[in-house]
Design an enzyme around this catalytic site. Sequence first.
Site: not given
Length: 488
Positions: A290, A326, A357
């Site tokens: 990502k 997200d 994260g």
Amino acid sequence: MSRLCLSLESLKGAGRKLESAAADLAEVRVDLLSCEERQAISPESLKSADGKAIPTILAIRRTEDGGHWGTDGETETERVELFQSLLASGHWGWVDMEYHRRPQRVIEAAAKADTKVILSINDSSGASLNQPVRELAALMQSIHAEGAIPKLALRCESSRQLLTLARLALALEDMPEKLLIGLGEYGTASVILAEKFGSLWIYTALNGKLNPQKLNELYRFQEISQSTPIYALTGNPITHSRSPGLHNGWLRTAGLPGCYIPIQSDDVGALLETCDILGITGLSVTVPHKEAALRHCDTAEPLARRIGAVNTLIRGEEGWRAHNTDARGFMEALLEALEVNRADYLNGKKVLIIGAGGAAKAAVYSLAKTGCRLVILNRTLEKAEAMAKVVGGVYGTLSPESEPLCRDTEIAVQTTSVGMAPNSGSDPLPWWNPVGCRLVFDIIYNPAETVLMRRSSAARVKTVNGYTMLVKQAALQFKMFTKGSRRL
Ligand code: NAP
């Protein structure tokens, strides 16, 4: 369009197998047949259950080439004689031999029987894919010049090797009859997208990972044409991802053309180049890429830049653009779990974030806007500290010394991969007592209930897993992928 070839290891019930696989052709691996079956091969055994003759490839592969011929002491002379006698029966569409072991007598027998010759390079080590593309292309061209169909079937062990295969497909664009097949997880795209690689067909087996049912029902393999829009998921590992099921299901329900495939990757740069060659226009990105994906993009939406991690890439005229769905998917799922409509419900509430994260960043950025009080705990303290400095809040490690920070937590959001299958027995915060918390939201969705969720439920705390978030962020991606797409 590329066709589907069913590899048969036995002729028992062949007709039924071919029909259930909706196979266009069959490959009979004579080296895998029993002695009795080898004697009894006939045109009738190669008809589908409704009596239609199926075009068939004849192959007798030696142990040295990954087959079974020779394991019971069978000799090369016997192999050549068997090839000759089977070809003389005249009902084979193709005969497949190793390029480096192509007996002239078999080539002559094939010509007499009007059977096309496939000359194969089977490489289970994948080392051939480390050669320059021009050398591989020259090899394929020399086979083609002999009047045979060249077949390259090799193990792909990295994104770079898949890129080599895609570049080779591009170099051989004008060669009408060829087979380019990447084996293994990294090679999956070359199988599902055989049409884009220019392969005449792909090989599948009823008990294979990419079996005919999966190819036909999940990926609609037999409908993929050069103009079919392709979307993909990348990450490592991605074998058990639910995203292909979600996206392909939505494409089908919406009546839209397209196919969504998994592409395992260990190198985002090589992967994006492969996507460009294959005409892939939308990409979902998951762990561990990502952050790297953002670095490789040409442009990014401001939210994605602020978060520093992306899960969606769209290919436009000006290159790849990065987005993050997200953050919105997380907030929509959180509000649904809390059974409230508005994010300002969170104003002043104490929210514990476990992890720092990419997923945590997306969650924290959407939470910070609500005015909630954030506590960020992470294994690596520096990452929790950096995050808290940007969005406000207190921070600590995942150790019991952080217990005072967690008192009176109203909502806990677990974003680490601790507790995810296959290590589903672990708990990132075994010392924390969730009693009194209103909600524990673990964004892991495999398993459906993590250890942290189980013990929170036992403490009468409402729990929710990450499935709703997965669906919501994927639905946002789907809208972006298919914007402007026309129904079939
Ligand atoms: P990431 O960027 O790689 O971050 C991983 C996080 O887990 C970091 O905080 C890391 O701590 C922590 N961690 C990893 N191993 C650990 C261990 N053994 N002990 C303690 N902490 C550990 O990954 P991500 O993208 O944030 O994804 C994390 C999880 O969220 C994955 O399970 C992923 O499947 C899930 N996820 C779900 C959705 C959804 O839609 N439901 C969306 C995105 C992600 P360090 O900083 O110390 O390394």
